[in-house]
Design a protein around this motif. Structure first.
Motif, PDB file in Angstrom:
ATOM      1  N   SER A 106       0.852  -1.188   0.000  1.00 19.01           N
ATOM      2  CA  SER A 106       0.000   0.000   0.000  1.00 19.01           C
ATOM      3  C   SER A 106       0.887   1.237   0.000  1.00 19.01           C
ATOM      4  O   SER A 106       1.309   1.719   1.057  1.00 19.01           O
ATOM      5  N   GLY A 107       1.198   1.722  -1.208  1.00 23.37           N
ATOM      6  CA  GLY A 107       2.053   2.902  -1.325  1.00 23.37           C
ATOM      7  C   GLY A 107       3.366   2.699  -0.604  1.00 23.37           C
ATOM      8  O   GLY A 107       4.008   1.654  -0.733  1.00 23.37           O
ATOM      9  N   VAL A 108       3.777   3.697   0.164  1.00 27.12           N
ATOM     10  CA  VAL A 108       4.984   3.565   0.981  1.00 27.12           C
ATOM     11  C   VAL A 108       4.600   3.490   2.460  1.00 27.12           C
ATOM     12  O   VAL A 108       5.398   3.818   3.335  1.00 27.12           O
ATOM     13  N   GLU A 139      -0.128 -10.912   7.724  1.00 21.50           N
ATOM     14  CA  GLU A 139       0.844 -10.204   8.552  1.00 21.50           C
ATOM     15  C   GLU A 139       1.181  -8.864   7.909  1.00 21.50           C
ATOM     16  O   GLU A 139       1.619  -8.810   6.767  1.00 21.50           O
ATOM     17  N   VAL A 140       0.953  -7.783   8.639  1.00 20.39           N
ATOM     18  CA  VAL A 140       1.181  -6.430   8.118  1.00 20.39           C
ATOM     19  C   VAL A 140       2.509  -5.899   8.645  1.00 20.39           C
ATOM     20  O   VAL A 140       2.815  -6.025   9.831  1.00 20.39           O
ATOM     21  N   VAL A 141       3.296  -5.315   7.766  1.00 22.80           N
ATOM     22  CA  VAL A 141       4.553  -4.673   8.141  1.00 22.80           C
ATOM     23  C   VAL A 141       4.399  -3.177   7.860  1.00 22.80           C
ATOM     24  O   VAL A 141       4.230  -2.765   6.714  1.00 22.80           O
ATOM     25  N   ASN A 142       4.459  -2.386   8.908  1.00 21.12           N
ATOM     26  CA  ASN A 142       4.326  -0.940   8.769  1.00 21.12           C
ATOM     27  C   ASN A 142       5.682  -0.335   8.419  1.00 21.12           C
ATOM     28  O   ASN A 142       6.635  -0.437   9.189  1.00 21.12           O
ATOM     29  N   VAL A 143       5.767   0.266   7.238  1.00 20.60           N
ATOM     30  CA  VAL A 143       7.031   0.858   6.788  1.00 20.60           C
ATOM     31  C   VAL A 143       6.937   2.378   6.681  1.00 20.60           C
ATOM     32  O   VAL A 143       7.794   3.020   6.083  1.00 20.60           O
ATOM     33  N   ARG A 144       5.911   2.956   7.280  1.00 19.06           N
ATOM     34  CA  ARG A 144       5.662   4.392   7.177  1.00 19.06           C
ATOM     35  C   ARG A 144       6.844   5.221   7.670  1.00 19.06           C
ATOM     36  O   ARG A 144       7.145   6.287   7.118  1.00 19.06           O
ATOM     37  N   THR A 163       6.891  -2.351  -2.838  1.00 20.80           N
ATOM     38  CA  THR A 163       6.424  -3.588  -3.452  1.00 20.80           C
ATOM     39  C   THR A 163       7.565  -4.593  -3.564  1.00 20.80           C
ATOM     40  O   THR A 163       7.402  -5.783  -3.272  1.00 20.80           O
ATOM     41  N   ALA A 164       8.741  -4.113  -3.975  1.00 18.12           N
ATOM     42  CA  ALA A 164       9.902  -5.001  -4.076  1.00 18.12           C
ATOM     43  C   ALA A 164      10.265  -5.593  -2.715  1.00 18.12           C
ATOM     44  O   ALA A 164      10.626  -6.770  -2.613  1.00 18.12           O
ATOM     45  N   LEU A 165      10.163  -4.782  -1.661  1.00 15.60           N
ATOM     46  CA  LEU A 165      10.461  -5.285  -0.322  1.00 15.60           C
ATOM     47  C   LEU A 165       9.522  -6.415   0.077  1.00 15.60           C
ATOM     48  O   LEU A 165       9.924  -7.347   0.782  1.00 15.60           O
ATOM     49  N   ALA A 166       8.273  -6.349  -0.374  1.00 17.17           N
ATOM     50  CA  ALA A 166       7.334  -7.439  -0.092  1.00 17.17           C
ATOM     51  C   ALA A 166       7.834  -8.735  -0.718  1.00 17.17           C
ATOM     52  O   ALA A 166       7.803  -9.809  -0.082  1.00 17.17           O
ATOM     53  N   TYR A 167       8.314  -8.673  -1.954  1.00 18.18           N
ATOM     54  CA  TYR A 167       8.858  -9.865  -2.622  1.00 18.18           C
ATOM     55  C   TYR A 167      10.121 -10.355  -1.913  1.00 18.18           C
ATOM     56  O   TYR A 167      10.314 -11.565  -1.713  1.00 18.18           O
ATOM     57  N   LEU A 168      11.014  -9.425  -1.564  1.00 18.90           N
ATOM     58  CA  LEU A 168      12.265  -9.809  -0.908  1.00 18.90           C
ATOM     59  C   LEU A 168      12.005 -10.402   0.472  1.00 18.90           C
ATOM     60  O   LEU A 168      12.646 -11.383   0.868  1.00 18.90           O
ATOM     61  N   LEU A 169      11.074  -9.804   1.204  1.00 15.11           N
ATOM     62  CA  LEU A 169      10.762 -10.303   2.534  1.00 15.11           C
ATOM     63  C   LEU A 169      10.150 -11.704   2.448  1.00 15.11           C
ATOM     64  O   LEU A 169      10.454 -12.576   3.262  1.00 15.11           O
ATOM     65  N   ARG A 170       9.283 -11.907   1.460  1.00 15.21           N
ATOM     66  CA  ARG A 170       8.710 -13.244   1.276  1.00 15.21           C
ATOM     67  C   ARG A 170       9.810 -14.262   1.012  1.00 15.21           C
ATOM     68  O   ARG A 170       9.797 -15.365   1.568  1.00 15.21           O
ATOM     69  N   TYR A 171      10.782 -13.901   0.184  1.00 15.81           N
ATOM     70  CA  TYR A 171      11.901 -14.807  -0.101  1.00 15.81           C
ATOM     71  C   TYR A 171      12.693 -15.088   1.180  1.00 15.81           C
ATOM     72  O   TYR A 171      13.101 -16.226   1.421  1.00 15.81           O
ATOM     73  N   CYS A 172      12.911 -14.037   1.978  1.00 21.35           N
ATOM     74  CA  CYS A 172      13.609 -14.232   3.258  1.00 21.35           C
ATOM     75  C   CYS A 172      12.907 -15.298   4.096  1.00 21.35           C
ATOM     76  O   CYS A 172      13.540 -16.218   4.627  1.00 21.35           O
ATOM     77  N   LEU A 173      11.591 -15.160   4.217  1.00 21.61           N
ATOM     78  CA  LEU A 173      10.829 -16.039   5.106  1.00 21.61           C
ATOM     79  C   LEU A 173      10.709 -17.448   4.544  1.00 21.61           C
ATOM     80  O   LEU A 173      10.774 -18.430   5.295  1.00 21.61           O
ATOM     81  N   GLU A 174      10.558 -17.562   3.240  1.00 22.82           N
ATOM     82  CA  GLU A 174      10.340 -18.875   2.641  1.00 22.82           C
ATOM     83  C   GLU A 174      11.623 -19.612   2.298  1.00 22.82           C
ATOM     84  O   GLU A 174      11.652 -20.846   2.308  1.00 22.82           O
ATOM     85  N   GLN A 175      12.695 -18.853   1.996  1.00 20.95           N
ATOM     86  CA  GLN A 175      13.898 -19.501   1.476  1.00 20.95           C
ATOM     87  C   GLN A 175      15.155 -19.298   2.321  1.00 20.95           C
ATOM     88  O   GLN A 175      16.031 -20.167   2.310  1.00 20.95           O
ATOM     89  N   ALA A 176      15.264 -18.177   3.004  1.00 22.67           N
ATOM     90  CA  ALA A 176      16.552 -17.827   3.618  1.00 22.67           C
ATOM     91  C   ALA A 176      16.598 -17.998   5.130  1.00 22.67           C
ATOM     92  O   ALA A 176      17.633 -18.362   5.694  1.00 22.67           O
ATOM     93  N   MET A 177      15.490 -17.715   5.819  1.00 21.77           N
ATOM     94  CA  MET A 177      15.489 -17.787   7.284  1.00 21.77           C
ATOM     95  C   MET A 177      15.221 -19.221   7.731  1.00 21.77           C
ATOM     96  O   MET A 177      14.115 -19.733   7.573  1.00 21.77           O
ATOM     97  N   ASP A 178      16.264 -19.863   8.268  1.00 25.58           N
ATOM     98  CA  ASP A 178      16.147 -21.258   8.675  1.00 25.58           C
ATOM     99  C   ASP A 178      16.327 -21.455  10.170  1.00 25.58           C
ATOM    100  O   ASP A 178      16.430 -22.584  10.652  1.00 25.58           O
ATOM    101  N   GLY A 179      16.369 -20.356  10.920  1.00 24.85           N
ATOM    102  CA  GLY A 179      16.589 -20.460  12.359  1.00 24.85           C
ATOM    103  C   GLY A 179      18.048 -20.617  12.730  1.00 24.85           C
ATOM    104  O   GLY A 179      18.386 -20.700  13.915  1.00 24.85           O
ATOM    105  N   LYS A 180      18.944 -20.626  11.724  1.00 25.60           N
ATOM    106  CA  LYS A 180      20.380 -20.781  11.976  1.00 25.60           C
ATOM    107  C   LYS A 180      21.168 -19.589  11.450  1.00 25.60           C
ATOM    108  O   LYS A 180      22.126 -19.154  12.091  1.00 25.60           O
ATOM    109  N   ARG A 181      20.767 -19.071  10.305  1.00 24.37           N
ATOM    110  CA  ARG A 181      21.453 -17.909   9.750  1.00 24.37           C
ATOM    111  C   ARG A 181      21.189 -16.674  10.602  1.00 24.37           C
ATOM    112  O   ARG A 181      20.086 -16.474  11.086  1.00 24.37           O
ATOM    113  N   THR A 182      22.212 -15.838  10.734  1.00 19.17           N
ATOM    114  CA  THR A 182      22.021 -14.565  11.421  1.00 19.17           C
ATOM    115  C   THR A 182      21.242 -13.619  10.497  1.00 19.17           C
ATOM    116  O   THR A 182      21.136 -13.843   9.291  1.00 19.17           O
TER     117      THR A 182
END
Length: 583
Positions: A491-493, A501-506, A518-537
């Motif tokens: 939703s805009g910026v 789950e809502v992330v407030n970036v105002r 919008t790009a951050l939404a895609y990147l964050l989804r990738y973080c959660l689905e592919q990169a964050m495994d509970g071991k990586r910092t």
């Protein structure tokens, strides 16, 4: 690959059929000058418009290779071509008639800042342009004649007039790419000379209004104080003179409405390049700079804020602090530490948007409230050590407390929109009125080994049978159904959402464009689905994701096709999104 004439034949064959028949057009079609790819067809004329892109060899455009041999020039050229195609689309927008979004032609609307966008990409020997078209209809019946007009008349004209060098003004193209090279040169000067920002003489810093980023007419142009004036040589502009802000602690003071916040705002936007005519073309800031502020109510997860806050009455551990509802002081303390973790070398602060008790405690207050009863070590007591021990500089606007004068290396007075260096005069006054001694807790650098737990998404109904049992299609660890991405929305910026789950970036103030959000939404989804495994910092996750984006582009982050409407954010904004995700 089928020919454009086969596309024309197919299009005519579905005329007056129901709207879903348009989906048969999806695919790649070879035109004489380019390849047209119809990536996604809208479901009906009132839905979001269809997504398309064109590909053509760079050799056909005859754009000089020297204009895109450097990354900075390539991004500027992409931005220039996007603006040109947008201007062409404006001439034909809604010239094809119909209901709903019929006849819409659109591409990214570029603002005053130059960003790398998915709308236009120069990759290898190809030029790719992504855009949207509203496929025409009468009601919900296909109007093939109007779409034929768009695809075989309007679009080829727009492509020819905006992407082929012989149809462009060479001086305009040169201005865009040469300006980018000059701006890049100033960024190199910052690193070589130990500066954190440069503001050229003659720059127009005020904006037209609170809702417009255009320069304000008849505003006072910026001029550097003599003591901070520097001249540098640029490859195209030649010599340019302006104010160089050295590393260290710089204080901006002055009366209300004299231009303090305007100067700070220009510096914070200087992490991006600006187009010619913006007025801030030569306002350049360390690209890692982070604007920090209080953010009541934000979430904090596993952040070591003990550098600033300790010994809370509820005995909560501030070395690994978490809360769903941060106060002004804890949110700003977390913001400082998170920005250190993100690699920021410059903090930007405005007293007006900061938590007062986090920034400073005067001598009288310290007499009333004993040190052992105050859990906050204010920022004023850490700012020197942040620079001397961690090489992190600070530029700050202050107006209510003279205590900041004692810790500043440079003090600028904004007087009727002009910058005056008053460092020597204020330091002489400080010597006449020494500050009271305060014992400050030892400074230390957090280790930044913070790990966020693996995100466990709730199972969707589609992956469950009755009673919540699996239907047998299988799910990934954490209850995430295979091949089913989280649904994202921006939703805009203001905010992004992943599923529910809502992330407030105002209050991430350096987000420059809704396409970055919008790009951050895609990147964050990738973080959660592919990169964050509970071991990586957190550092490892963010660095991995940005490296994938640099190396492989947008494709790993999208599902079936790369949409128009994405702009590359900074690493600092990705960190900020990760830190504000409550899930």
């Amino acid at each position: 690959m089928k020919s454009s004439e086969e596309l024309r034949t197919l299009l005519r064959s579905i005329d007056h059929k129901s709207y879903p028949a348009y989906k048969s057009l999806a695919g790649e079609w070879k035109y004489p000058a380019f390849c047209l790819c119809i990536d996604h067809v809208q479901g009906d004329p009132f839905a979001s418009p269809s997504s398309l892109h064109i590909e053509l060899p760079l050799s056909c455009t005859r754009l000089p290779a020297a204009f895109y041999e450097k990354d900075c020039m390539r991004i500027a050229l992409q931005d220039f071509l996007t603006r040109k195609l947008s201007g062409q689309f404006e001439q034909y927008n809604f010239k094809a008639k119909g209901s709903g979004k019929s006849g819409l032609l659109s591409i990214s609307r570029c603002g005053q800042k130059v960003l790398e966008r998915s709308a236009c990409q120069i990759t290898g020997d190809q030029l790719i342009l992504r855009f949207h078209i509203g496929f025409p209809a009468f009601g919900r019946t296909i109007n093939a004649g109007e779409l034929e007009k768009i695809l075989f008349d309007f679009l080829p004209r727009c492509v020819e007039n905006s992407l082929f060098y012989q149809r462009l003004d060479p001086a305009e193209v040169e201005q865009a790419v040469f300006l980018a090279e000059d701006q890049h040169t100033i960024r190199e000067y910052l690193q070589q000379k130990g500066w954190v920002a440069f503001i050229a003489n003659g720059s127009v810093l005020p904006r037209k209004s609170g809702v417009s980023q255009l320069p304000m007419k008849d505003s006072v142009p910026f001029h550097s104080p003599a003591s901070m004036k520097q001249t540098i040589s640029l490859p195209h502009h030649g010599d340019i003179t302006g104010m160089a802000v050295p590393k260290g602690v710089t204080l901006i003071v002055g009366g209300g409405y004299h231009g303090k916040s305007t100067l700070l705002s220009a510096i914070q936007d200087g992490v991006y390049d600006h187009i010619a005519g913006d007025g801030r073309e030569f306002v350049i800031t360390d690209a890692s700079a982070m604007k920090l502020r209080a953010e009541d109510g934000r979430s904090i997860r596993n952040v070591d804020i003990s550098l600033f806050i300790n010994d809370l009455p509820n005995h909560k551990d501030t070395a690994c602090f978490s809360t769903e509802d941060a106060s002004g002081s804890t949110s700003q303390a977390a913001g400082v530490v998170e920005s250190m973790e993100a690699g920021s070398r410059l903090f930007l602060m405005d007293e007006d948007t900061s938590a007062t008790n986090f920034m400073v405690r005067d001598a009288f207050m310290q007499q009333v409230i004993r040190r052992d009863k105050e859990p906050i070590t204010p920022f004023i007591e850490r700012v020197r050590a942040l620079y001397e021990a961690a090489d992190i500089s600070t530029v700050m606007v202050a107006g209510s407390s003279g205590a900041f004068f004692y810790i500043a290396d440079h003090i600028l007075l904004m007087d009727c929109y002009q910058a005056v260096d008053i460092t020597e005069r204020v330091k002489a006054l400080c010597a006449e009125q020494p500050a009271s001694y305060t014992e400050i807790p030892d400074f230390f650098l957090p280790d930044f080994q913070r790990v966020l737990p693996e995100y466990r998404r709730k199972q969707s109904n589609r992956s469950e049978g009755r009673g919540g049992r699996s239907t047998g299609r299988g799910a990934e660890p954490g209850g995430r159904p295979r091949h089913e991405h989280m649904k994202i929305r921006a939703s805009g910026v203001e905010e992004i959402s992943l599923d529910k789950e809502v992330v407030n970036v105002r209050y991430i103030e350096q987000l420059a464009d809704s396409e970055q959000t919008t790009a951050l939404a895609y990147l964050l989804r990738y973080c959660l689905e592919q990169a964050m495994d509970g071991k990586r910092t957190v550092q490892e996750v963010a660095e991995h994701v940005m490296e994938v984006l640099r190396r492989d582009g947008w494709k790993p982050f999208t599902s079936s096709y790369i949409p128009c409407g994405l702009a590359v954010p900074r690493t600092q904004e990705l960190y900020a999104c990760l830190n504000r995700f409550r899930g």
